[in-house]
Scaffold this active site. Structure first.
Site, PDB file in Angstrom:
ATOM      1  N   ILE A 169       0.779  -1.218   0.115  1.00  0.00           N
ATOM      2  CA  ILE A 169      -0.023   0.064   0.035  1.00  0.00           C
ATOM      3  C   ILE A 169       0.875   1.301  -0.031  1.00  0.00           C
ATOM      4  CG2 ILE A 169      -0.256  -0.176   2.595  1.00  0.00           C
ATOM      5  CD1 ILE A 169      -2.944   1.261   2.416  1.00  0.00           C
ATOM      6  N   CYS A 170       0.413   2.294  -0.617  1.00  0.00           N
ATOM      7  CA  CYS A 170       0.896   3.641  -0.559  1.00  0.00           C
ATOM      8  C   CYS A 170       2.078   3.644  -1.345  1.00  0.00           C
ATOM      9  CB  CYS A 170       1.176   4.022   0.977  1.00  0.00           C
ATOM     10  SG  CYS A 170       1.679   5.773   1.127  1.00  0.00           S
ATOM     11  N   ALA A 171       3.332   3.955  -0.802  1.00  0.00           N
ATOM     12  CA  ALA A 171       4.690   3.905  -1.358  1.00  0.00           C
ATOM     13  C   ALA A 171       5.076   2.785  -1.876  1.00  0.00           C
ATOM     14  CB  ALA A 171       5.706   4.943  -0.955  1.00  0.00           C
TER      15      ALA A 171
ATOM     16  N   TYR B 139       0.614   5.580  -4.048  1.00  0.00           N
ATOM     17  CA  TYR B 139       0.498   6.876  -3.701  1.00  0.00           C
ATOM     18  C   TYR B 139       0.782   7.747  -4.872  1.00  0.00           C
ATOM     19  CZ  TYR B 139       0.464  11.077  -0.634  1.00  0.00           C
ATOM     20  OH  TYR B 139       0.001  12.127   0.032  1.00  0.00           O
TER      21      TYR B 139
END
Length: 192
Positions: free
Chosen positions: A109-111, A130
């Site tokens: 998730i995200c970066a 992200y």
């Protein structure tokens, strides 16, 4: 390896100093509420891991204690500089490749999807990350969904999608009924 509904194996979530708290803790909480055995893993030789916003978490085990033969899924939370620390951990990169090659689900998730790209796992796969990190998802087909599942790879957009991500992982591991029951009990999406 095929998942057998109701068989409780382990899911590993890897933590590095600077991880995004909500992306780790919300996912651990949702999975554990669904009856999934989750082990948090420090990528260093100490169990204490300091998150991006100065919350210190005590991991369950260290990287050397991971047994992929007992696992169904591995998960990477994002956050900075946590994602960079994950990407710089050669044993973790090797473990991610091994997990994927052995048919385990690999989620980030995200970066953190950038770590999957570094491991070569996103080539030709639909993925999200992200905003601003898309250039580091070499070989991926970038989408704009909150959570993307492409085969055994699951990615999600960022801190605000952590619960969506967690429920998607429950869907995969336990099925929609378990996930729907959990969403209802946790009053998720009450405003829609």
């Amino acid at each position: 390896m095929k998942l057998v509904k109701g068989v409780n194996r382990v899911v590993y979530i890897f933590l590095a100093d600077g991880f995004e708290e909500i992306e780790a803790i919300a996912v651990i909480d949702i999975l554990r509420r669904a009856g999934v055995t989750v082990k948090s893993v420090s990528i260093t030789d100490t169990l204490q891991v300091k998150a991006a916003h100065d919350i210190t978490l005590m991991a369950d085990i260290t990287l050397t204690d991971v047994d992929l033969k007992a696992a169904d899924m591995v998960i990477l939370p994002g956050g900075m500089p946590g994602t960079r620390h994950l990407a710089g951990c050669a044993p973790l990169i090797d473990l991610l490749k091994e997990a994927y090659d052995n048919g385990l689900y690999v989620a980030a998730i995200c970066a953190a999807p950038t770590v999957l790209a570094k491991a070569g796992l996103l080539k030709g796969k639909r993925a999200i990350c992200y905003p601003g990190f898309e250039g580091e998802l070499e070989g991926a087909i970038i989408t704009d969904e909150l959570v993307v599942k492409d085969g055994k790879i699951i990615t999600s957009k960022g801190p605000g999608t952590a619960m969506h991500f967690g429920y998607a992982l429950v869907d995969i591991l336990k099925g929609n009924l378990e996930s729907d029951t959990l969403r209802s009990g946790m009053i998720f999406d009450w405003w829609t």
